[in-house]
Motif scaffolding. Structure first.
Motif: not given
Lengths: 337, 388, 337, 388
Positions: B327-328, B354, B357-359
């Protein structure tokens, strides 16, 4: 060689620490999450003289140098402050460097007008610009020319990971304020200043993220002991803070090199930016992890840091391309035939 | 070793793929972006196929589907990014009730759970007991034929759409912590229950639930008084065969490849042409293949009736940690557009990147943090001395 | 689906476990450090029928498949055995696939002659070849043709990190044994077999490296407690063994896919090879680290594993290029214009 | 903050660079490949310049060189890959003797140490005490005016070329372990000492030293009886200003860039042209700049007379861990030729890359393992509760 703040710098730090503590408290940060910009805080910042602090006095500025801006950037990171200080500083310094008589400079120096810049040379017809949703003047670089858009207030903000006030702008109809080698030199210098100040801010952000996590680990019990006593957690924090310390020294050196117009300023700024980006995200992600489920809850602060640790530097674009740019500054492009 | 799936599992895989093509519409996917990771319509379509009941072990009266078929189903649903949390909970709770529940619970709950009409929320975690779940403090006190419950639960995800909560309570505070626990299945419309939303950095909405003199009859108890840890172990046992989490990355990888093929970098070249990007995509694809190996292995163990534990911890650790890394990588490689929320600025798949990345960070936390997994692996597999 | 060894496979494993335990004990490994090859062990291996085990019976082989070779490769890794089993298997299978009547096959099947192959298509005039210091027949692929060098016994060994019997060979004057699509297909298949068997061997190596470290951590006291009780050390081992388990499943799937001639065989073999390379080095480096200074001492075994964990896979060349090759199998090479 | 070096330090840097250009010949570098990480001729050239004595603090009668000048010297010597272990030991031991030693030691030892004529080996570690150095078991027993020493030391590196060993002994086994230790400087030609080589995976040769009824007079004792921990602390204090280890990577990076510029990959392109390679070189160069920041900071602290501890741990942790990572990257990117020993097959710098790969792992172990460093940082800087 003196690697602490001087007494004067300590005073400046104290002043702005108080400012951020009052105007960019975590509650204020949260209340600005929709827009990513706290207009009241900016107004108070204007009253401190912050926006023009690092402009030459002849342009109505405070005459301070980049080192002073770095003191503020570090606090900006610690407080994840929703004001476009870094963009404004570098864009106004760029304008002042090119044209001390620019008609906007007095209002830019006070902060009545806000400036920003596109961080990559323009290739597409439009570009996403940091602080693009709140800036009144936006600088871009296209085809060897520096362009300023003067009425930039019409772009709608783009909602994003880090609640940044970014927006997409067209640069058609902008005013050319420099061209040729001069434009290239000053655009690159402004971009390096943005990178170095951002590196400083990310370091401040990362250090605070570790603080938050360590504080939590000293309060939270599981299995009958403080979670901070688990060696697994200790080692994660130790690695994170080591990288943050390294980032602190490197970004500080980059600021000094730019300040002195040293040859290596551009390189060190890019390197500091890339290293700080990784160190800050690692610090925030580590701290979030050790919060357990609470790290993920909006109610806890560490998630604010995690999202900004990625969002702030990513405004420059894929860091992979920046590694290639730095490689081209250092390394031969071809083999020895 | 034989890695081939039995023919009926391959056929079933095709059936699941067709089912997904038909029922996992954009509307279903989009409905999960609002913070509720459940879609009733899709859930009920799964139930209609008999797949919820099919997943319940045949010795409990469910069945028809083997452990390997279940693994195939869960793999395909995850690869497609379908909302399956509700499915897992339904199967686990129905199985536990059928094994260890009383007739009241069997009659009231199981048919509706397996038909997709009702949902149960897990109520294990508390504000002061996360990884240390057996430290639960929510009190249940017997008062005649009734139980009176007081306390608070955290991360009762889906409680706001569920009808019941599988509640871990303390009935005896004077014995070692694992020995004074009792489970109840509590109707969420009982008086004294309050559900407050817990919003998260990811897209998920979870809940804190509060229990203030909640009175329920003994028929809602499951398992023995002070025998709650047996129920917990049973729930974990059934979760082993059905828990998702092995394939969080593929929807992100697919989205990124699509994006990278259509989007140019500042130098005008397509993102997909960048060798650094290509290496990272391959590394991500390799990690997914590793997850596949782990997932097939646990399916095989389940099919053999093996009570596995540490294998599940390794699967979970590897899948979630690699997903967080991906995700990064992908948000970086998507550049500034990777930051955009879904639907913003016509960014083709920006919002998805996005969102992942937040999950991603929560996946290394819930269901056992990476630290707990590593402890279990060190002690259970390597036999290293216990530290905590 | 059956993810354990079958009873037959268990028997084969037991047989070769005894073989390696006797003929490739760690003392024997150490005594072969100079040449990287234990000729006596190979001779005993010849007596077991091991070299030709996985050749078709019609060529004088044992008729076993790649799965059987994988059982031996796993043990080869565990024992870091100094015999060129993997190279010999894939090179002889390649020759047998192209020409069942090849005059060398009987002696290759017994192992009187040893075969190997160059792992990259030949571009330079000479190439470093795995087992090149001990092989009698060496296969290369150049300009669409498969070439065999028949008197390969003249190359001097090159001393190296992992004490491997590598040597540099010229392929001038070799015999062409296949060309065109057929050559391309079979060369690639042999290379994939090498990758998959190497992945299995590296997994065995990594698992043993963790065993060695865990055993040490259960015996070594510091600060009054077993070092294996430190959570920092526990977590390092837990991550290492998790990657080794993952590598085990992936390499086993790659073997199965090649065995079945599945479409994905080449991809999975490359993926398994790359993942196993990292997992094995991580396992060995982790184990070495937790030995403290002793890990570095020649007297302790873990350093043998550390050096081979890097040296074995690096015989294929920079893994970065292999990532690009796999990318080209999966991904579009260009954007959608 | 001011990162600029004082003019005299910049001048001194030039002097050191000229010294290196003149005296760090290929022969000197090559002499270190035989396993003895010391070159007498080079060491004595350094001594002739007065740099050993210059590094001893002026309040002890040495001096002339500031902490910042010392840091500049050590930086330049490391960047050039010079053998400096002997230099560090000489300065540390001379300083400790001058601060805390008796007249006998001052007269016998210090002049010869600072003139580069003699060397001392550190004798702290034992087979059963590595990280836990205070657990030393080597016994020293007073017998009239003599001491009788029995025991064994590990990692007495350079003992085979040194004349003395700085020996940590246990004089009182009945008190807490830190309180029963005494230090001696023992002549290595004393009867009863045996030195056995310990060969390592890297290029270094170290030694195990055995002490069998070794008799020495009390004049060889340094510090109080049972006061050994004070000597240990003093040694660590002087090591702080002078210890190397901040710049292990630059010689490797330089060698690799040279190699990558001259060598082609199988596809015919030069290695240096590969974007993946270029990113990794830049990442390595960034790590070196980070090390520079750490090194300058500790030099600054030393120049201010600050007793730093955790700053040194961070420097050491970062430098060694990043070096280990680089050593893996570069051997990979060099391909199969990266494996070759020095001098094999005309590989331009192949042997250097192999040597670094085999040397790097020890740097995260000796002088305090990475695990010990992380413990010290967690406790000392972050104030987390002690676990061991």
């Amino acid at each position: 060689m003196y690697l602490r703040l001087s007494p004067d710098e300590e005073s400046i730090k104290d002043i702005f620490d108080s400012f951020f503590d009052t105007e960019c408290s975590i509650e204020r940060v949260r209340s600005s999450e929709d827009s990513g910009f706290d207009a009241d805080a900016w107004q108070r910042f204007v009253e401190t003289g912050g926006p023009g602090m690092c402009l030459p006095e002849i342009c109505g500025g405070g005459g301070a140098d980049l080192t002073t801006a770095a003191i503020v950037a570090d606090l900006l990171g610690r407080y994840v402050a929703p004001i476009p200080f870094i963009e404004h500083v570098v864009a106004t310094r760029l304008i002042a460097s090119l044209d001390q008589n620019n008609a906007d400079l007095p209002q830019l120096a006070t902060g009545e007008l806000i400036a920003s810049m596109a961080l990559q040379p323009l290739s597409e017809s439009t570009e996403i610009v940091p602080a693009g949703a709140v800036a009144n003047r936006i600088i871009g670089f296209r085809g060897g020319e520096i362009i300023v858009i003067e009425n930039a207030n019409n772009a709608s903000p783009l909602r994003n990971t880090a609640n940044l006030p970014i927006a997409r702008h067209s640069f058609d109809g902008g005013t050319v304020i420099a061209s040729g080698d001069k434009a290239r030199y000053w655009y690159q210098k402004a971009r390096s200043e943005w990178q170095a100040l951002m590196a400083v801010a990310l370091t401040g952000l990362g250090r605070k993220a570790v603080d938050i996590g360590v504080t939590y680990a000293k309060e939270r019990y599981q299995f009958g002991v403080l979670i901070g006593s688990f060696q697994g957690i200790q080692h994660g924090f130790a690695s994170a803070i080591t990288n943050i310390e390294g980032s602190h020294f490197l970004s500080s050196r980059a600021i000094a090199a730019l300040q002195e117009n040293a040859n290596r300023g551009e390189q060190l700024a890019g390197m500091a930016f890339l290293f700080a980006s990784e160190a800050a995200l690692n610090a925030a992600a580590t701290s979030l992890q050790y919060h357990g489920g609470y790290g993920f809850a909006e109610e806890y602060d560490v998630q604010l840091y995690y999202r900004r640790a990625k969002g702030w530097p990513l405004q420059l674009g894929d860091p992979g391309l920046e590694y290639q740019r730095i490689a081209n500054l250092y390394l031969p492009k071809e083999g020895v035939h | 070793m034989d890695w081939s799936f039995p023919p009926e599992a391959e056929e079933f895989r095709n059936e699941v793929k067709e089912f997904i093509a038909e029922h996992l519409t954009d509307d279903v996917i989009n409905s999960t972006h609002d913070g509720t990771i459940h879609n009733w319509e899709f859930h009920q379509k799964i139930a209609e196929r008999g797949w919820l009941g099919g997943a319940v072990p045949s010795e409990l009266g469910g069945g028809g589907k083997s452990a390997i078929e279940m693994a195939v189903m869960i793999e395909e649903l995850q690869l497609a990014g379908a909302p399956i949390d509700g499915m897992g909970v339904a199967i686990v709770v129905a199985s536990v009730v059928l094994e260890l529940g009383n007739d009241h619970l069997k009659e009231t709950l199981v048919p509706k759970l397996l038909s997709g009409e009702t949902l149960v929320s897990f109520g294990y975690t508390e504000p002061d007991s996360g990884s240390d779940v057996a430290a639960a403090q929510t009190r249940a006190v017997k008062n005649g034929s009734e139980w009176i419950i007081n306390g608070q639960k955290m991360w009762t995800t889906m409680a706001h759409i569920a009808d019941y909560v599988l509640l871990l309570t303390r009935t005896n505070p004077d014995v070692p912590k694992h020995k004074g626990l009792t489970f109840f299945i509590v109707p969420l419309d009982a008086e004294g229950i309050e559900i407050q939303p817990v919003h998260t950095m990811g897209t998920e909405r979870s809940n804190a639930t509060f229990y203030d003199d909640v009175r329920i009859g003994d028929e809602w108890r499951i398992g023995d008084i002070d025998g709650g840890w047996e129920i917990m172990k049973a729930a974990l046992k059934y979760e082993r065969g059905i828990a998702g989490g092995q394939f969080p990355s593929p929807p992100l990888i697919d989205a990124f490849i699509d994006y990278a093929q259509k989007t140019t970098a500042p130098d005008g070249s397509y993102i997909i042409e960048n060798p650094v990007v290509r290496e990272r995509i391959v590394r991500s694809l390799i990690d997914v293949e590793v997850c596949r190996g782990f997932a097939y292995n646990t399916a095989f163990l389940a099919s053999e009736g093996v009570m596995f534990g540490v294998e599940g911890s390794m699967t979970k650790l590897f899948a979630s940690e690699s997903y967080k890394k991906h995700s990064k990588w992908f948000i970086d490689m998507a550049g500034v557009e990777g930051l955009l929320y879904l639907g913003e600025d016509d960014a083709p798949v920006g919002g998805v990147i996005d969102e992942h990345f937040r999950h991603a960070p929560v996946t290394t936390i819930y269901g056992g943090t990476s630290e707990i997994s590593r402890n279990l692996i060190a002690e259970g597999l390597l036999g290293l001395p216990r530290t905590r």
